[in-house]
Design a protein around this motif. Structure first.
Motif, PDB file in Angstrom:
ATOM      1  N   PRO A  46     -12.267  -4.580   7.948  1.00  0.00           N
ATOM      2  CA  PRO A  46     -11.270  -5.543   8.421  1.00  0.00           C
ATOM      3  C   PRO A  46     -11.698  -7.004   8.237  1.00  0.00           C
ATOM      4  O   PRO A  46     -10.875  -7.851   7.884  1.00  0.00           O
ATOM      5  CB  PRO A  46     -11.107  -5.205   9.903  1.00  0.00           C
ATOM      6  CG  PRO A  46     -11.499  -3.787  10.015  1.00  0.00           C
ATOM      7  CD  PRO A  46     -12.579  -3.607   9.002  1.00  0.00           C
ATOM      8  N   THR A 117      -6.233  -4.513   9.806  1.00  0.00           N
ATOM      9  CA  THR A 117      -6.978  -5.123  10.920  1.00  0.00           C
ATOM     10  C   THR A 117      -6.194  -5.169  12.219  1.00  0.00           C
ATOM     11  O   THR A 117      -6.646  -5.788  13.169  1.00  0.00           O
ATOM     12  CB  THR A 117      -7.372  -6.561  10.560  1.00  0.00           C
ATOM     13  OG1 THR A 117      -6.176  -7.328  10.365  1.00  0.00           O
ATOM     14  CG2 THR A 117      -8.228  -6.604   9.333  1.00  0.00           C
ATOM     15  N   GLN A 138      -9.335  -1.310  18.933  1.00  0.00           N
ATOM     16  CA  GLN A 138      -9.335  -1.341  17.480  1.00  0.00           C
ATOM     17  C   GLN A 138      -9.196   0.076  16.952  1.00  0.00           C
ATOM     18  O   GLN A 138      -9.758   1.004  17.500  1.00  0.00           O
ATOM     19  CB  GLN A 138     -10.625  -1.982  16.984  1.00  0.00           C
ATOM     20  CG  GLN A 138     -10.589  -2.409  15.569  1.00  0.00           C
ATOM     21  CD  GLN A 138      -9.679  -3.623  15.381  1.00  0.00           C
ATOM     22  OE1 GLN A 138      -9.341  -4.315  16.313  1.00  0.00           O
ATOM     23  NE2 GLN A 138      -9.281  -3.859  14.159  1.00  0.00           N
TER      24      GLN A 138
END
Length: 139
Positions: A46, A117, A138
């Motif tokens: 990312p 991301t 995440q």
């Protein structure tokens, strides 16, 4: 005086993005930048996509919208001296294929970057039924 020039263009900046293979070279250049950034050992994927996007957009802004004139002497008596490359491209005609390509490419790059991301919203319940808590995590 243009001694030794082989093109018939008054200002070669006007047609450079319409040259054969230029769009493919542009995409391969972005891919090469991404591969070079992927070779950094401590950078995650990312972060590398974000850096690819940032470096590409910064370079294109500087090259297309801030640098004025041409890198060579032109016989146009200084008409291109006050124009940026974006203004010189395709003789100033709007909505050409080259301009559309250069407009869509950063948009696609941003969408790729945001898809890779993006944070995911996870719903997590506490023991109390009245209160719920949202947490960003995440993927």
């Amino acid at each position: 005086m243009n001694v030794g020039t082989a093109h018939s263009e008054v200002n070669p900046n006007t047609r450079v993005m319409n040259s054969r293979g230029m769009w493919l070279s542009y995409i391969l250049g972005i891919g090469l930048l991404h591969v070079i950034l992927l070779s950094i050992p401590f950078a995650s994927v990312p972060v590398v996509w974000t850096l690819t996007n940032l470096i590409h957009n910064l370079c294109m802004y500087l090259l297309l919208h801030t640098v004025k004139g041409t890198p060579f002497e032109t016989p146009d008596q200084g008409k291109a001296r006050l124009l940026t490359h974006w203004e010189q491209m395709d003789y100033g005609v709007q909505f050409t294929a080259s301009r559309k390509f250069l407009t869509i490419t950063p948009i696609v790059l941003v969408h790729i970057c945001s898809a890779i991301t993006r944070p995911v919203l996870v719903f997590e319940e506490e023991s109390s039924p009245k209160r719920s808590k949202f947490k960003l995590s995440q993927l």
